[in-house]
Motif scaffolding. Structure first.
Motif, PDB file in Angstrom:
ATOM      1  N   VAL A   1     -23.663  -4.038  33.219  1.00  0.00           N
ATOM      2  CA  VAL A   1     -22.503  -4.284  32.367  1.00  0.00           C
ATOM      3  C   VAL A   1     -22.463  -3.268  31.228  1.00  0.00           C
ATOM      4  O   VAL A   1     -21.406  -2.740  30.871  1.00  0.00           O
ATOM      5  CB  VAL A   1     -22.532  -5.732  31.820  1.00  0.00           C
ATOM      6  N   GLY A   2     -23.629  -2.958  30.665  1.00  0.00           N
ATOM      7  CA  GLY A   2     -23.688  -1.966  29.600  1.00  0.00           C
ATOM      8  C   GLY A   2     -23.229  -0.599  30.064  1.00  0.00           C
ATOM      9  O   GLY A   2     -22.496   0.096  29.356  1.00  0.00           O
ATOM     10  N   GLU A   3     -23.655  -0.203  31.271  1.00  0.00           N
ATOM     11  CA  GLU A   3     -23.257   1.090  31.807  1.00  0.00           C
ATOM     12  C   GLU A   3     -21.762   1.127  32.098  1.00  0.00           C
ATOM     13  O   GLU A   3     -21.088   2.142  31.861  1.00  0.00           O
ATOM     14  CB  GLU A   3     -24.052   1.393  33.075  1.00  0.00           C
ATOM     15  N   ILE A   4     -21.220   0.001  32.599  1.00  0.00           N
ATOM     16  CA  ILE A   4     -19.776  -0.062  32.869  1.00  0.00           C
ATOM     17  C   ILE A   4     -18.987   0.032  31.570  1.00  0.00           C
ATOM     18  O   ILE A   4     -17.988   0.744  31.477  1.00  0.00           O
ATOM     19  CB  ILE A   4     -19.435  -1.364  33.630  1.00  0.00           C
ATOM     20  N   ASP A   5     -19.436  -0.679  30.528  1.00  0.00           N
ATOM     21  CA  ASP A   5     -18.745  -0.636  29.242  1.00  0.00           C
ATOM     22  C   ASP A   5     -18.788   0.777  28.644  1.00  0.00           C
ATOM     23  O   ASP A   5     -17.799   1.250  28.074  1.00  0.00           O
ATOM     24  CB  ASP A   5     -19.385  -1.627  28.272  1.00  0.00           C
TER      25      ASP A   5
END
Length: 301
Positions: free
Chosen positions: A77-81
């Motif tokens: 999720v962090g990488e997507i954000d």
């Protein structure tokens, strides 16, 4: 029967719960109600087939299975954000594209780019250089700097660099082979040519000698060099390989530093040179780049 993919929305909710350790806090951050968050987590646990959270008096704790899932989900999720932030930044960041030829980009534009960067540090600029810019291709650009005549480009074009040329060479070549006191001495020298489709759209050695009234003997060309880009012509002159036609405006810094020297009379073609073409659909970026190019060329808007 094919297994159903896990809903990515559930994963974002689960990642937030694992981060804050509370259903209510996660719901507040995500703009959802606590019952809605609790329902989505139950759906996720049903699909995963294991308990992911242990409800406590205050907040929740991850089960061992939940911790394993959280380690993966939080990173993803962090990488997507982060990717989403970068993509939004790229979309929002002002940009401009400039089409021109190799000679103008290498000898005039690039040495001045630091000044543009100081004025517009947040603007992305894409420089697309080709051997020779054609009028049709210039129409596709945000901004174009193209060699030609006013008759080719019309009233909307602004002349940046009128064509003015003079024979140039390195000081070492001049010391060994010069001085070229007579025009005929130039014709007997070793020349560096820029290959172009005939007839040449700019001064070449043939038209230069014709303009000053000199006939070059056929045998005088033995040992001449030819290149298909003007940057290589200049490099060959710097390397003491012969006499080149120097375009004023492009080789000025090399002349000012004494690396190259003028070895013969100059010729001008006032209605021919490098022209600034603005796109039909103007933008703040194209106006800023165009104004900067004119300013650097010493031309008022």
């Amino acid at each position: 029967m094919a297994e159903r993919a896990v809903d990515l929305g559930w994963m974002r909710i689960f990642a937030e719960i694992g981060r804050v350790g509370s259903l209510s806090s996660a719901a507040s951050t995500l703009g959802l109600t606590q019952p809605a968050v609790s329902y989505q987590i139950r759906r996720l646990e049903e699909q995963m087939g294991v308990a992911l959270l242990t409800r406590q008096h205050r907040g929740v704790e991850l089960t061992p299975a939940g911790q394993r899932l959280f380690d993966i989900v939080a990173r993803s999720v962090g990488e997507i954000d982060e990717l989403a932030r970068r993509l939004r930044s790229e979309v929002e960041r002002p940009s401009i594209r400039l089409h021109t030829d190799y000679a103008f980009s290498a000898l005039w534009l690039i040495p001045r780019m630091h000044a543009f960067r100081l004025l517009y540090p947040d603007m992305d600029i894409q420089i697309v250089a080709t051997q020779r810019m054609e009028r049709e291709r210039s129409e596709q650009s945000d901004v174009a700097v193209v060699f030609g005549t006013r008759a080719e480009f019309g009233a909307r074009a602004k002349l940046l660099l009128p064509e003015k040329v003079a024979p140039v060479c390195s000081k070492g070549f001049l010391d060994r082979n010069g001085p070229f006191r007579e025009l005929a001495d130039l014709a007997r020298g070793r020349l560096i040519h820029l290959d172009t489709a005939a007839p040449s759209p700019w001064f070449d050695w043939r038209s230069y000698f014709a303009q000053i009234g000199i006939n070059r003997e056929p045998h005088a060309g033995q040992g001449d060099l030819s290149f298909n880009t003007y940057s290589l012509v200049v490099q060959a002159a710097l390397g003491e390989q012969g006499l080149a036609l120097g375009w004023m405006g492009l080789v000025d810094p090399l002349l000012a530093s004494g690396i190259l020297a003028i070895a013969g009379p100059s010729l001008e073609a006032p209605d021919r040179g490098y022209w600034l073409l603005q796109p039909k659909a103007r933008s703040p970026q194209s106006d800023q780049l165009g104004a900067w190019l004119l300013s650097e060329a010493g031309i008022g808007r």
